[in-house]
Design a protein around this motif. Sequence first.
Motif, PDB file in Angstrom:
ATOM      1  N   GLY A  88      13.450 -23.285 -41.758  1.00 31.07           N
ATOM      2  CA  GLY A  88      12.468 -22.743 -40.819  1.00 31.07           C
ATOM      3  C   GLY A  88      11.047 -23.098 -41.210  1.00 31.07           C
ATOM      4  N   MET A  89      10.758 -23.012 -42.503  1.00 32.65           N
ATOM      5  CA  MET A  89       9.420 -23.356 -42.979  1.00 32.65           C
ATOM      6  C   MET A  89       9.136 -24.841 -42.790  1.00 32.65           C
ATOM      7  N   ARG A  90      10.131 -25.660 -43.087  1.00 33.12           N
ATOM      8  CA  ARG A  90       9.940 -27.111 -42.950  1.00 33.12           C
ATOM      9  C   ARG A  90       9.721 -27.487 -41.486  1.00 33.12           C
ATOM     10  N   ALA A  91      10.490 -26.875 -40.609  1.00 33.82           N
ATOM     11  CA  ALA A  91      10.342 -27.175 -39.184  1.00 33.82           C
ATOM     12  C   ALA A  91       8.962 -26.760 -38.687  1.00 33.82           C
ATOM     13  N   LYS A  92       8.488 -25.617 -39.131  1.00 35.37           N
ATOM     14  CA  LYS A  92       7.169 -25.137 -38.708  1.00 35.37           C
ATOM     15  C   LYS A  92       6.073 -26.093 -39.167  1.00 35.37           C
ATOM     16  N   ALA A  93       6.184 -26.595 -40.402  1.00 33.85           N
ATOM     17  CA  ALA A  93       5.176 -27.520 -40.935  1.00 33.85           C
ATOM     18  C   ALA A  93       5.111 -28.810 -40.134  1.00 33.85           C
ATOM     19  N   MET A  94       6.232 -29.189 -39.511  1.00 29.46           N
ATOM     20  CA  MET A  94       6.292 -30.457 -38.785  1.00 29.46           C
ATOM     21  C   MET A  94       6.016 -30.328 -37.299  1.00 29.46           C
ATOM     22  N   LEU A  95       5.673 -29.140 -36.843  1.00 32.06           N
ATOM     23  CA  LEU A  95       5.284 -28.990 -35.444  1.00 32.06           C
ATOM     24  C   LEU A  95       3.963 -29.726 -35.193  1.00 32.06           C
ATOM     25  N   PRO A  96       3.805 -30.380 -34.063  1.00 32.77           N
ATOM     26  CA  PRO A  96       2.560 -31.120 -33.799  1.00 32.77           C
ATOM     27  C   PRO A  96       1.317 -30.243 -33.826  1.00 32.77           C
ATOM     28  N   TRP A  97       1.465 -28.963 -33.504  1.00 35.88           N
ATOM     29  CA  TRP A  97       0.311 -28.062 -33.456  1.00 35.88           C
ATOM     30  C   TRP A  97       0.166 -27.220 -34.723  1.00 35.88           C
ATOM     31  N   TYR A  98       0.920 -27.568 -35.784  1.00 31.99           N
ATOM     32  CA  TYR A  98       0.806 -26.799 -37.031  1.00 31.99           C
ATOM     33  C   TYR A  98      -0.629 -26.824 -37.551  1.00 31.99           C
ATOM     34  N   THR A  99      -1.078 -25.682 -38.020  1.00 29.61           N
ATOM     35  CA  THR A  99      -2.338 -25.582 -38.756  1.00 29.61           C
ATOM     36  C   THR A  99      -2.246 -24.404 -39.720  1.00 29.61           C
ATOM     37  N   PRO A 100      -2.697 -24.554 -40.957  1.00 32.88           N
ATOM     38  CA  PRO A 100      -2.676 -23.424 -41.889  1.00 32.88           C
ATOM     39  C   PRO A 100      -3.629 -22.312 -41.485  1.00 32.88           C
ATOM     40  N   HIS A 101      -4.579 -22.629 -40.611  1.00 31.52           N
ATOM     41  CA  HIS A 101      -5.528 -21.613 -40.162  1.00 31.52           C
ATOM     42  C   HIS A 101      -4.847 -20.538 -39.322  1.00 31.52           C
ATOM     43  N   ALA A 102      -3.670 -20.846 -38.781  1.00 28.02           N
ATOM     44  CA  ALA A 102      -2.968 -19.880 -37.931  1.00 28.02           C
ATOM     45  C   ALA A 102      -2.065 -18.939 -38.726  1.00 28.02           C
ATOM     46  N   LEU A 103      -1.892 -19.190 -40.016  1.00 23.36           N
ATOM     47  CA  LEU A 103      -1.003 -18.349 -40.820  1.00 23.36           C
ATOM     48  C   LEU A 103      -1.613 -16.963 -41.018  1.00 23.36           C
ATOM     49  N   ARG A 104      -0.776 -15.946 -40.943  1.00 25.28           N
ATOM     50  CA  ARG A 104      -1.233 -14.581 -41.185  1.00 25.28           C
ATOM     51  C   ARG A 104      -1.208 -14.286 -42.685  1.00 25.28           C
ATOM     52  N   ILE A 105      -2.336 -13.882 -43.209  1.00 24.78           N
ATOM     53  CA  ILE A 105      -2.465 -13.601 -44.634  1.00 24.78           C
ATOM     54  C   ILE A 105      -2.558 -12.084 -44.820  1.00 24.78           C
ATOM     55  N   PRO A 106      -1.575 -11.465 -45.446  1.00 18.83           N
ATOM     56  CA  PRO A 106      -1.603 -10.000 -45.595  1.00 18.83           C
ATOM     57  C   PRO A 106      -2.741  -9.536 -46.496  1.00 18.83           C
ATOM     58  N   ALA A 107      -3.150  -8.299 -46.290  1.00 20.06           N
ATOM     59  CA  ALA A 107      -4.250  -7.736 -47.080  1.00 20.06           C
ATOM     60  C   ALA A 107      -3.916  -7.688 -48.565  1.00 20.06           C
ATOM     61  N   SER A 108      -2.642  -7.623 -48.904  1.00 23.64           N
ATOM     62  CA  SER A 108      -2.234  -7.541 -50.305  1.00 23.64           C
ATOM     63  C   SER A 108      -2.638  -8.776 -51.100  1.00 23.64           C
ATOM     64  N   ILE A 109      -2.853  -9.905 -50.415  1.00 22.54           N
ATOM     65  CA  ILE A 109      -3.238 -11.134 -51.108  1.00 22.54           C
ATOM     66  C   ILE A 109      -4.619 -10.983 -51.741  1.00 22.54           C
ATOM     67  N   GLU A 110      -5.521 -10.325 -51.042  1.00 26.00           N
ATOM     68  CA  GLU A 110      -6.870 -10.119 -51.609  1.00 26.00           C
ATOM     69  C   GLU A 110      -6.803  -9.281 -52.872  1.00 26.00           C
ATOM     70  N   ALA A 111      -5.982  -8.233 -52.859  1.00 19.98           N
ATOM     71  CA  ALA A 111      -5.843  -7.383 -54.040  1.00 19.98           C
ATOM     72  C   ALA A 111      -5.224  -8.168 -55.199  1.00 19.98           C
TER      73      ALA A 111
END
Length: 274
Positions: free
Chosen positions: A238-261
């Motif tokens: 699933g992750m590999r397929a998502k990375a290969m989508l023509p419209w993939y961008t890392p800017h669209a990934l949801r980053i949980p608040a726990s990452i900042e902590a």
Amino acid sequence: MTVTPLIPVRTMQFDAPGNDEFHPLYVAGNAQLSYQHSAIGLYVAHLEPFFVKSLRRVMDRISDPTLREAADRFCRQEAQHYQRHVDFNKVILAHGYPGLAERAERLKQEFDGFLASESDKFRIGYIEGFESYTTQLGLYLLRSGLYDHPRTHAAFGELFKWHMLEEIEHRHVAFEVYRHFHDDNAHRIRMCWFAQRHMFSFMRDCERLMSAVDIGRHGDRCRIRWKHRLVLQVVTSGMRAKAMLPWYTPHALRIPASIEALSTRFTERAVQVR
């Protein structure tokens, strides 16, 4: 472009376990997950020097100063990663796996060949192809709580938790560097497929070599179960397929608040932060 320039560059110190206390099933007591992480550690010890050398070759041609600063910090983070993994890899290799060191050496030669013979476009595409997968992997693994599992060795857990955090912190950089030089999304998709296939081929070889030896030494629990392999294949596909989508961008990934902590915690623990 929305690259964050101030990616923290942390100098970390982790105490690798002694050879006498090491057990190969150090991630949740699970053979599939443990051998996968061992293979990742062996892989990045040669991958990330390749990343740094490849980006340094084009750094002066990045005309945007914000992106150039982000790329420099990306390189510095990656340099820290492979240096820390080398310490832990010594413990894994000392456990005695016939053919494993040779497989890692062949991997090094492959990356040396990419540096010697391939184009900048290939190399930057490879970096983006790899990063588009590992950003998603980092988010998945940190959400899972796997590194805090009671049967995960604390030192290995902290090493990978820090590494996955920094994969998320620099998630935009390879994507933006590739776009800075190349308006060729078809090539980006091909390199996603190539880089990820290259990584998984190495990982499968490592898993097979390590499991075969450890079944004889530690028992049948070191056998990789088909159901665990199937679950992993579903998740990673699933992750590999998502990375290969023509419209993939890392800017669209949801980053949980726990990452900042988590970022704050590792910054406070670091020996040095730049």
